[in-house]
Design an enzyme around this catalytic site. Structure first.
Site, PDB file in Angstrom:
ATOM      1  N   VAL A 288      28.441  40.798  37.931  1.00 14.88           N
ATOM      2  CA  VAL A 288      29.640  41.283  37.896  1.00 14.88           C
ATOM      3  C   VAL A 288      29.475  43.055  37.297  1.00 14.88           C
ATOM      4  O   VAL A 288      28.652  43.479  36.571  1.00 14.88           O
ATOM      5  CB  VAL A 288      30.546  40.821  36.637  1.00 14.88           C
ATOM      6  CG1 VAL A 288      31.819  41.476  36.693  1.00 14.88           C
ATOM      7  CG2 VAL A 288      30.712  39.420  37.210  1.00 14.88           C
TER       8      VAL A 288
ATOM      9  N   LYS B   5      32.448  41.558  41.702  1.00 18.02           N
ATOM     10  CA  LYS B   5      31.672  40.231  41.562  1.00 18.02           C
ATOM     11  C   LYS B   5      31.028  39.927  42.896  1.00 18.02           C
ATOM     12  O   LYS B   5      31.503  39.710  43.847  1.00 18.02           O
ATOM     13  CB  LYS B   5      32.456  38.991  41.116  1.00 18.02           C
ATOM     14  CG  LYS B   5      31.730  37.790  40.879  1.00 18.02           C
ATOM     15  CD  LYS B   5      32.383  36.597  40.222  1.00 18.02           C
ATOM     16  CE  LYS B   5      33.495  35.999  40.865  1.00 18.02           C
ATOM     17  NZ  LYS B   5      33.766  34.835  40.088  1.00 18.02           N
TER      18      LYS B   5
ATOM     19  N   ASP C   6      39.105  25.409  34.231  1.00 15.50           N
ATOM     20  CA  ASP C   6      37.854  25.831  33.341  1.00 15.50           C
ATOM     21  C   ASP C   6      38.124  26.958  32.379  1.00 15.50           C
ATOM     22  O   ASP C   6      37.669  28.066  32.338  1.00 15.50           O
ATOM     23  CB  ASP C   6      36.775  26.186  34.319  1.00 15.50           C
ATOM     24  CG  ASP C   6      35.604  26.126  33.503  1.00 15.50           C
ATOM     25  OD1 ASP C   6      35.050  25.617  32.304  1.00 15.50           O
ATOM     26  OD2 ASP C   6      34.479  26.943  33.808  1.00 15.50           O
TER      27      ASP C   6
END
Length: 307
Positions: free
Chosen positions: A17, A32, A168
């Protein structure tokens, strides 16, 4: 159109990143970039896992257990490959923004779709503080308890109202903005629960809290967790013996991990088959509790949170 400034986050196995600037308007973005041959490495890993899961399937069949580990690896592989598709992640982020950017104290970064490909994701750069950095949060006047409350309430809204949820939400995927809003990052691991699945999950929570084991088993049957024709009496007895221990525990010991651990033991002993949406919800809530405990040592995501 983009000038990379420097690598900002430690590289993972599959990506780097960078902080960059758009030449067209000078805006700062996060870039990214997927590492070369990342898919080849993951494909080999999944091949090895799938081969060994086939061996495990053979053993479970000898033990008369209906557990398809290869199916679990296949679901896991599908999830991993979805994370490698940055165009899909961009679409996830845009949908997440449409559904939840209006939630009080929640911020979702802008996605630059025209500058995103399957292997490069361009999104708004966000300056913020990790939720686990309590000293910095305190120094800039942010309330970590409020941030955790925002995280939990937003996550429950995702799961129970719309069904499209961030699967997540660990501390590395969250930032506290200077204005106190909670920023979500990384939309590669998302999941969806249909209305009947969300209702079934909520009913299961209600029956656990009410200690109604017979109704809990019937909910599991309707959700397809327990095969048709299974004698459920031993399962009801096992639930009645195992769960009151954790539900009657002291408040400092009553937490989601303990309850899931007891349920997991029962589901391993008896012929349960858990669909991906349920595993994703359990994972999400487990991660939430982990973040809450990291930020507030005595914070536990109690089982009656959804009532």
């Amino acid at each position: 159109t983009i000038i990379p400034k420097r690598q900002y986050f430690p590289p993972s196995k599959c990506q780097k990143v960078y902080k960059a600037r758009l030449i067209s308007n000078g805006e700062t973005v996060a870039l990214k970039i997927q590492r070369p041959k990342c898919e080849d490495v993951i494909a080999l890993d999944l091949y090895v896992l799938r081969w060994w899961s086939g061996v495990a399937n053979f053993i479970t069949e000898l033990l008369n257990r209906d557990i398809n580990l290869q199916s679990i690896i296949d679901d896991f592989g599908e999830l991993i490959y979805r994370e490698l598709d940055y165009e899909a992640e961009a679409a996830n982020a845009q949908r997440f923004s449409e559904l939840y950017a209006s939630v009080p104290d929640v911020f979702v970064p802008k996605i630059y779709s025209e500058m995103t490909t399957q292997k490069v994701l361009t999104m708004e750069w966000v300056d913020g503080t990790r939720l686990t950095d309590s000293n910095t949060l305190k120094a800039i006047g942010l309330d970590n308890e409020k941030l955790i409350d925002t995280l939990v309430q937003c996550s429950l809204r995702q799961i129970l109202e719309n069904g499209f949820f961030h699967a997540d939400p660990h501390a590395g995927n969250l930032l506290a903005c200077a204005d106190g809003r909670l920023c979500y990052l990384d939309f590669g691991m998302m999941s969806y629960a249909a209305p009947e699945q969300r209702n079934g999950f909520l009913l299961a929570v209600v029956h656990i809290v009410n200690r109604d084991w017979g109704e809990l088993v019937r909910v599991y049957q309707r959700l397809g967790f327990i095969p048709e024709g299974t004698d459920v009496t031993p399962i009801e007895v096992a639930l009645e013996k195992a769960l009151p221990d954790v539900l009657n525990a002291d408040i400092t010991e009553l937490n989601f991990k303990n309850v899931v651990g007891k349920l997991g033991d029962i589901m391993y002993t008896y012929p349960f088959s858990l669909p991906p949406f349920y595993i994703a919800i359990i994972r999400c809530l487990g991660v939430l509790e982990g973040v809450a405990i990291q930020v507030r040592t005595e914070c536990f995501l109690q089982l009656d949170f959804a009532l």
